[in-house]
Design a protein around this motif. Structure first.
Motif, mmCIF file in Angstrom:
data_model
loop_
_atom_site.group_PDB
_atom_site.id
_atom_site.type_symbol
_atom_site.label_atom_id
_atom_site.label_comp_id
_atom_site.label_asym_id
_atom_site.label_seq_id
_atom_site.Cartn_x
_atom_site.Cartn_y
_atom_site.Cartn_z
ATOM 1 N N TRP A 111 0.825 -1.213 0.000
ATOM 2 C CA TRP A 111 0.000 0.000 0.000
ATOM 3 C C TRP A 111 0.861 1.265 0.000
ATOM 4 C CZ3 TRP A 111 -4.517 -0.285 -1.843
ATOM 5 C CH2 TRP A 111 -5.306 -1.417 -1.646
ATOM 6 N N ARG A 112 2.175 1.133 0.174
ATOM 7 C CA ARG A 112 3.045 2.306 0.052
ATOM 8 C C ARG A 112 3.050 2.858 -1.374
ATOM 9 N NH1 ARG A 112 6.384 -2.139 -0.307
ATOM 10 N NH2 ARG A 112 8.177 -2.050 -1.738
ATOM 11 N N VAL A 113 2.558 2.065 -2.332
ATOM 12 C CA VAL A 113 2.503 2.532 -3.722
ATOM 13 C C VAL A 113 1.550 3.707 -3.869
ATOM 14 C CG1 VAL A 113 1.875 1.863 -6.087
ATOM 15 C CG2 VAL A 113 3.216 0.311 -4.656
ATOM 16 N N GLY A 114 0.503 3.764 -3.042
ATOM 17 C CA GLY A 114 -0.440 4.891 -3.123
ATOM 18 C C GLY A 114 0.237 6.224 -2.872
ATOM 19 N N PRO A 115 0.899 6.408 -1.714
ATOM 20 C CA PRO A 115 1.605 7.677 -1.518
ATOM 21 C C PRO A 115 2.743 7.893 -2.516
ATOM 22 C CG PRO A 115 2.028 6.146 0.299
ATOM 23 C CD PRO A 115 0.891 5.584 -0.493
ATOM 24 N N LEU A 116 3.368 6.816 -2.990
ATOM 25 C CA LEU A 116 4.399 6.985 -4.027
ATOM 26 C C LEU A 116 3.804 7.617 -5.272
ATOM 27 C CD1 LEU A 116 6.758 3.854 -4.179
ATOM 28 C CD2 LEU A 116 7.418 6.263 -3.927
ATOM 29 N N TRP A 117 2.662 7.091 -5.724
ATOM 30 C CA TRP A 117 2.013 7.684 -6.900
ATOM 31 C C TRP A 117 1.625 9.135 -6.631
ATOM 32 C CZ3 TRP A 117 2.627 6.739 -11.569
ATOM 33 C CH2 TRP A 117 2.611 5.455 -12.124
ATOM 34 N N GLY A 118 1.096 9.389 -5.440
ATOM 35 C CA GLY A 118 0.721 10.764 -5.126
ATOM 36 C C GLY A 118 1.901 11.706 -5.232
ATOM 37 N N LEU A 119 3.049 11.297 -4.699
ATOM 38 C CA LEU A 119 4.244 12.140 -4.726
ATOM 39 C C LEU A 119 4.772 12.295 -6.153
ATOM 40 C CD1 LEU A 119 5.889 10.616 -1.552
ATOM 41 C CD2 LEU A 119 5.090 12.983 -1.772
ATOM 42 N N VAL A 120 4.722 11.228 -6.942
ATOM 43 C CA VAL A 120 5.172 11.314 -8.340
ATOM 44 C C VAL A 120 4.274 12.266 -9.119
ATOM 45 C CG1 VAL A 120 5.374 10.016 -10.501
ATOM 46 C CG2 VAL A 120 6.290 9.058 -8.386
ATOM 47 N N ASP A 121 2.964 12.126 -8.962
ATOM 48 C CA ASP A 121 2.043 12.991 -9.705
ATOM 49 C C ASP A 121 2.146 14.446 -9.269
ATOM 50 O OD1 ASP A 121 0.949 11.081 -11.436
ATOM 51 O OD2 ASP A 121 -0.475 10.395 -9.931
ATOM 52 N N LEU A 122 2.548 14.675 -8.038
ATOM 53 C CA LEU A 122 2.750 16.041 -7.559
ATOM 54 C C LEU A 122 4.103 16.608 -7.994
ATOM 55 C CD1 LEU A 122 1.352 15.755 -3.917
ATOM 56 C CD2 LEU A 122 0.311 16.989 -5.842
ATOM 57 N N GLY A 123 4.960 15.758 -8.550
ATOM 58 C CA GLY A 123 6.297 16.217 -8.936
ATOM 59 C C GLY A 123 7.180 16.514 -7.739
ATOM 60 N N ALA A 124 6.927 15.859 -6.617
ATOM 61 C CA ALA A 124 7.719 16.100 -5.405
ATOM 62 C C ALA A 124 9.138 15.564 -5.586
ATOM 63 C CB ALA A 124 7.062 15.431 -4.202
ATOM 64 N N PRO A 125 10.166 16.373 -5.330
ATOM 65 C CA PRO A 125 11.539 15.880 -5.476
ATOM 66 C C PRO A 125 11.821 14.659 -4.620
ATOM 67 C CG PRO A 125 11.507 18.274 -5.163
ATOM 68 C CD PRO A 125 10.112 17.777 -4.909
ATOM 69 N N GLU A 126 11.153 14.568 -3.476
ATOM 70 C CA GLU A 126 11.377 13.424 -2.579
ATOM 71 C C GLU A 126 10.965 12.103 -3.215
ATOM 72 O OE1 GLU A 126 10.195 16.995 0.032
ATOM 73 O OE2 GLU A 126 9.599 16.091 -1.884
ATOM 74 N N ALA A 127 10.059 12.163 -4.196
ATOM 75 C CA ALA A 127 9.592 10.931 -4.834
ATOM 76 C C ALA A 127 10.743 10.191 -5.501
ATOM 77 C CB ALA A 127 8.503 11.250 -5.861
ATOM 78 N N VAL A 128 11.652 10.922 -6.133
ATOM 79 C CA VAL A 128 12.765 10.279 -6.834
ATOM 80 C C VAL A 128 13.685 9.589 -5.841
ATOM 81 C CG1 VAL A 128 14.716 10.646 -8.393
ATOM 82 C CG2 VAL A 128 12.586 11.922 -8.724
ATOM 83 N N ASP A 129 13.959 10.217 -4.707
ATOM 84 C CA ASP A 129 14.788 9.584 -3.681
ATOM 85 C C ASP A 129 14.159 8.262 -3.228
ATOM 86 O OD1 ASP A 129 16.596 11.743 -3.679
ATOM 87 O OD2 ASP A 129 15.322 12.857 -2.283
ATOM 88 N N LEU A 130 12.846 8.264 -3.017
ATOM 89 C CA LEU A 130 12.171 7.045 -2.585
ATOM 90 C C LEU A 130 12.210 5.982 -3.677
ATOM 91 C CD1 LEU A 130 9.022 8.582 -0.835
ATOM 92 C CD2 LEU A 130 11.177 7.876 0.208
ATOM 93 N N LEU A 131 12.014 6.391 -4.919
ATOM 94 C CA LEU A 131 12.023 5.436 -6.023
ATOM 95 C C LEU A 131 13.389 4.812 -6.228
ATOM 96 C CD1 LEU A 131 9.767 7.360 -8.561
ATOM 97 C CD2 LEU A 131 9.226 5.196 -7.417
ATOM 98 N N LEU A 132 14.446 5.575 -6.013
ATOM 99 C CA LEU A 132 15.789 5.017 -6.150
ATOM 100 C C LEU A 132 16.060 4.010 -5.041
ATOM 101 C CD1 LEU A 132 17.842 8.121 -7.300
ATOM 102 C CD2 LEU A 132 16.898 6.251 -8.668
#
Length: 273
Positions: A155-176
């Motif tokens: 279920w962590r994928v939900g906030p990941l998608w939210g951060l990616v769609d918002l263009g949050a820089p933190e999303a890339v750190d989490l994805l890496l």
């Protein structure tokens, strides 16, 4: 199991998208309004108790007959009260319906989703995070980061998608970080492609998972999406290559045959922009 097979199993990417990604795909396209007389909001809310998956698209389309503020005012409190439902299966379907319905209500939908967020269960908060991302609620970034860090399940994928769609820089750190986890989420490469951040270039090039033939094309396409967003010069700089005809030729060779492809072709219809 042979040692090589065990190693490969540990590296494997999960083949199927998580429910949060399926929900995001549902929320990407607004369902058309059904034919016939419009049902009242009271009627639509009452129908939640007997809703089936086959009814979901028509139910969401019927919300379009009502003003956004009226829809959000009715749906929001019901979403917040879902924890009181004893039927888990019906609660999950109602959660999808209510949150997908709020997705199309603009600022009123943002306010209602925020208000219901903390009262939802983990699944509901994950879906709400998807909605807040699609609605462009940048003020929700800190909330989505907290949810991600507190969620060890898929279920962590939900906030990941939210951060990616918002263009949050933190999303890339989490994805890496997710790029190194095993088994890897099926969504990681499409998310990196959508994020389009230069920081992902070197890790994608170095990723040993990309050596598997079945995954190599997705790695290269993710790189192409990043290149499209930041430009060839910055892309080559991130690789440590000086710009010039030779480097440009190598770049052309890397992306040969992919330039006409879209994310839908490369990753599947769930990842359409």
């Amino acid at each position: 199991m042979h040692r090589f097979e065990r190693r490969r199993a540990r590296r494997a990417t999960r083949p199927d998208p998580t429910p949060a990604t399926l929900f995001r795909a549902l929320c990407r396209r607004r369902p058309p309004r059904p034919e016939g007389a419009a049902r009242t909001l009271d009627t639509l809310v009452a129908e939640l108790r007997g809703l089936t998956p086959d009814d979901l698209a028509a139910w969401l389309g019927a919300l379009g007959n009502h003003p956004p503020r009226a829809v959000a005012t009715r749906l929001g409190p019901h979403a917040a009260a879902l924890s009181l439902w004893s039927d888990g299966r019906q609660r999950r379907l109602a959660s999808q319906a209510l949150l997908a319905g709020l997705r199309w209500q603009g600022p009123a939908g943002v306010a209602a989703t925020r208000a219901a967020f903390d009262a939802l269960d983990l699944e509901g908060r994950s879906l709400a995070a998807v909605v807040l991302g699609l609605l462009g609620d940048h003020a929700a970034t800190a909330r989505l980061l907290r949810l991600y860090h507190r969620t060890g399940s898929d279920w962590r994928v939900g906030p990941l998608w939210g951060l990616v769609d918002l263009g949050a820089p933190e999303a890339v750190d989490l994805l890496l970080t997710e790029l190194d986890r095993r088994p890897r989420l099926a969504e990681v490469l499409p998310m990196l492609a959508r994020a389009g951040d230069a920081r992902a270039i070197a890790p994608l090039v170095a990723d040993r998972e990309g050596l598997w033939p079945a995954l190599r094309r997705e790695h290269v396409f993710a790189l192409l999406c990043i290149c499209r967003r930041i430009g060839a010069a910055r892309f080559l700089e991130a690789l440590g290559e000086p710009a010039g005809p030779a480097a440009q030729a190598r770049l052309e060779a890397l992306f040969a045959g992919l330039r006409g492809d879209s994310p839908t072709v490369a990753f599947g219809p769930l990842y359409a922009e």
